[in-house]
Scaffold this motif. Structure first.
Motif, PDB file in Angstrom:
ATOM      1  N   LEU A   1      -3.530  10.197  -2.702  1.00 15.35           N
ATOM      2  CA  LEU A   1      -2.694   8.924  -2.430  1.00 15.35           C
ATOM      3  C   LEU A   1      -2.150   9.493  -0.826  1.00 15.35           C
TER       4      LEU A   1
ATOM      5  N   PRO B   1       7.884   2.176  -6.607  1.00 15.90           N
ATOM      6  CA  PRO B   1       6.430   1.838  -6.112  1.00 15.90           C
ATOM      7  C   PRO B   1       5.969   3.211  -5.833  1.00 15.90           C
TER       8      PRO B   1
ATOM      9  N   GLN C   1       5.115   5.525  -8.155  1.00 16.44           N
ATOM     10  CA  GLN C   1       3.762   5.445  -9.060  1.00 16.44           C
ATOM     11  C   GLN C   1       2.296   5.462  -8.416  1.00 16.44           C
ATOM     12  N   MET C   2       2.766   5.126  -7.259  1.00 17.02           N
ATOM     13  CA  MET C   2       1.302   5.091  -6.699  1.00 17.02           C
ATOM     14  C   MET C   2       0.606   6.450  -6.281  1.00 17.02           C
TER      15      MET C   2
ATOM     16  N   THR D   1      -1.950   7.780  -8.943  1.00 12.71           N
ATOM     17  CA  THR D   1      -4.061   7.971  -7.327  1.00 12.71           C
ATOM     18  C   THR D   1      -2.905   9.580  -6.916  1.00 12.71           C
TER      19      THR D   1
ATOM     20  N   THR E   1       0.697  -1.436  -0.095  1.00 15.99           N
ATOM     21  CA  THR E   1      -0.096   0.354   0.020  1.00 15.99           C
ATOM     22  C   THR E   1       0.951   1.231   0.372  1.00 15.99           C
ATOM     23  N   VAL E   2       0.567   2.297   0.213  1.00 18.86           N
ATOM     24  CA  VAL E   2       1.147   3.838  -0.167  1.00 18.86           C
ATOM     25  C   VAL E   2       2.069   3.780   1.132  1.00 18.86           C
TER      26      VAL E   2
END
Length: 578
Positions: A115, A104, A107-108, A112, A92-93
């Motif tokens: 987030l 990662p 990218q998250m 979005t 998860t973030v």
């Protein structure tokens, strides 16, 4: 008290003692994936240990669920976390921020942007879990709020990170995060401390766990996060010393008033300073605010257990039995809960009352010691045998009818005293001692206690004798307000149950929790014949009757896995008047 296999495993994992971990899991394989607050994998302190746990069959899905909000990530070694991600744990973030997985994480946030304010565990943002400066830089560049506060502890990212990642806290301060005296003390930042003291000289008197700025547990939900990231019930002076900044301690002490100097000297065991201040200012201790007098109780609690600090506070005049306000526990309640023999002995030596009941559970210090030792088991290192014996010797109220309590060593402490109580002597089947005590304390109350004890002990002839002497068959006794029939049924003493029913004992009486004799019989792993006796006497109408906790005898039997008992209860024609 013996340490449970789970506690042993937790300690072995914390020490990264792989041979011990393997031995414990070989002996107790169910611990590997047992439902628990934190998966075993997240307690691994090295890649080697994590790989071994995976090879033994440790599951990854609980990892994904536990660290989803970020809390578990904060407590996981980053190299272990990276391994678990490689093996399939879901990110998860918050987990990406906590593990420093920048690619990662970026990218998250690209996909979005919202987030950046995502609420994880305790409604923390990803920045609360940025354990590297590079991660914090990335999050700030994407719009992270530098002073965002979580909803459980109302604390900022810098306050959350000061314990595990002080370099990130320092970086956040440099980027404009709100400072406070505890951040300055923990970092040893004299310049920051001086500027804070200049702006507010009173900040030197702030204490972790003192509202409103840094509330304790029970006030403002979970209380300030400093309780976990720094130390419970501590002043900035203590934090400076704890983190290795004696020069900053000297500055804080110099800028403190007499009251804070006295308190800090007591908490740090600086006897000469504390005694000199108290002698030079005789009314100083009495003039302290009530929340400062709470410190005796707080330093008897499991987060601060400190016998020398408590001794020094008492020596200079702090009140002995002053409760802490959050819960109303006295110093003796707290020391007994932790099984702290040294603290309990000290408090009893100074005359602490043993019969005070706390406002929430209406329990004495003895009740607290027994509940932790027998139920919660939070302090396997505690010397509860000594504590219980000391409290009883000091005159603590106790119930003979509570015996046996389920721990052989604790039971032995009580057993040695049972002969001094009429119900205790009857419970042991000691007719001579019981009759002697009845002569000293004649009357229906003593007879009722004796019958309850004999019934619980399963002594049918002694029960018969007491009934002939006039013992009331349905009188309630003991803290739980049970009838002799309830005691006998709880002990599966079938012959006593039969005798009491013959003499007219009621199956309809309820104890203080709304439980009937059928509830109590079913809850204590009975034999079927004892339950059948009760059903034949009319208890069947209560098979589906809930007590104060919503439990029915039928549900209790199902919960215990007693299918034979479930079938007997279901088959009885009298249930609910059917």
């Amino acid at each position: 008290m013996p340490e449970s296999p789970l506690h042993q495993l937790e300690r072995a994992l914390s020490a990264d003692d792989l041979p011990k971990v393997e031995a414990l899991l070989a002996a107790h394989p169910g611990l590997l994936n047992a439902p628990r607050r934190c998966p075993v994998l997240l307690a691994a302190r090295s890649v080697a240990t994590a790989e071994r746990l995976l090879s033994l069959g440790a599951q990854l899905e609980p990892v994904s669920q536990w660290w989803a909000g970020g809390m578990g990530t904060l407590r996981t070694d980053s190299s272990v976390g990276r391994l678990l991600v490689e093996r399939g744990a879901r990110l998860t973030v918050h987990a990406a921020a906590g593990l420093g997985l920048l690619e990662p994480l970026a990218q998250m946030l690209d996909a979005t942007p919202a987030l950046i304010d995502a609420k994880g565990m305790d409604s923390c943002t990803p920045l609360h879990f940025a354990r590297t400066v590079e991660t914090a830089q990335l999050l700030l560049s994407r719009g992270a709020r530098i002073d965002a506060r979580d909803e459980d502890h109302s604390s900022t990212p810098a306050q959350w990170l000061i314990g595990d990642a002080p370099e990130v806290a320092r970086f956040l301060l440099a980027q404009g995060a709100s400072p406070d005296i505890f951040l300055a003390a923990a970092l040893g930042d004299r310049t920051l401390a001086e500027s804070l003291l200049k702006a507010d000289p009173g900040c030197v008197a702030q204490r972790i766990g003192r509202p409103p700025a840094f509330p304790p547990l029970g006030q403002g939900r979970g209380g300030t996060i400093y309780q976990w990231t720094l130390a419970f019930n501590s002043y900035p002076h203590q934090i400076a010393l704890m983190k290795g900044h004696p020069a900053l301690f000297d500055l804080l002490y110099e800028r403190s008033g007499l009251s804070i100097r006295l308190i800090v000297s007591c908490l740090l065991g600086r006897r000469s300073e504390a005694e000199a201040l108290a002698a030079a200012h005789p009314g100083l201790v009495a003039s302290l605010a009530p929340e400062e007098h709470e410190l005796v109780a707080r330093y008897c609690w499991e987060t601060n257990l400190n016998v020398e600090a408590v001794r020094l506070m008492l020596d200079v005049g702090f009140p002995l039995a002053h409760p802490e306000r959050s819960h109303g526990y006295t110093p003796l309640h707290n020391a007994a809960w932790a099984g702290s023999a040294d603290l309990v002995d000290l408090l009893l030596e100074r005359g602490h009352p043993v019969d005070i009941e706390d406002p929430a559970y209406h329990a004495t210090p003895l009740g607290y010691a027994l509940h932790d030792c027998l139920v919660e088991k939070r302090h396997p290192e505690g010397d509860f045998v000594h504590v219980v014996a000391a409290l009883l010797e000091a005159g603590s109220p106790w119930e003979a009818l509570d015996y046996p309590l389920g721990d052989s060593a604790i039971d032995e402490v009580f057993r040695a005293r049972l002969h001094t109580r009429v119900d205790g002597a009857a419970l042991l089947g000691d007719e001579a001692a019981m009759l002697r005590l009845l002569q000293e304390e004649p009357g229906p109350d003593a007879l009722a206690k004796a019958l309850a004890g004999a019934a619980k002990g399963g002594h049918v002839e002694l029960c018969r004798r007491l009934l002939e002497l006039g013992a009331p068959v349905d009188a309630v006794a003991g803290r739980s307000q049970l009838t002799p029939l309830m005691y006998a049924a709880s002990a599966s003493a079938g012959p006593v149950v039969a005798l009491l029913l013959q003499r007219g004992a009621s199956v309809a009486v309820k104890n203080r929790n709304g439980s009937t004799v059928l509830h109590l019989a079913v809850a204590n792993d009975p034999d079927l014949e004892t339950v059948r006796l009760l059903l034949d006497a009319g208890a069947g109408i209560h098979v589906d009757s809930p007590n104060a906790f919503g439990h029915t005898p039928a549900k209790l039997a199902e919960k215990a896995g007693r299918q034979d008992l479930v079938e007997l209860l279901r088959s009885f024609p009298g249930r609910d008047g059917k």
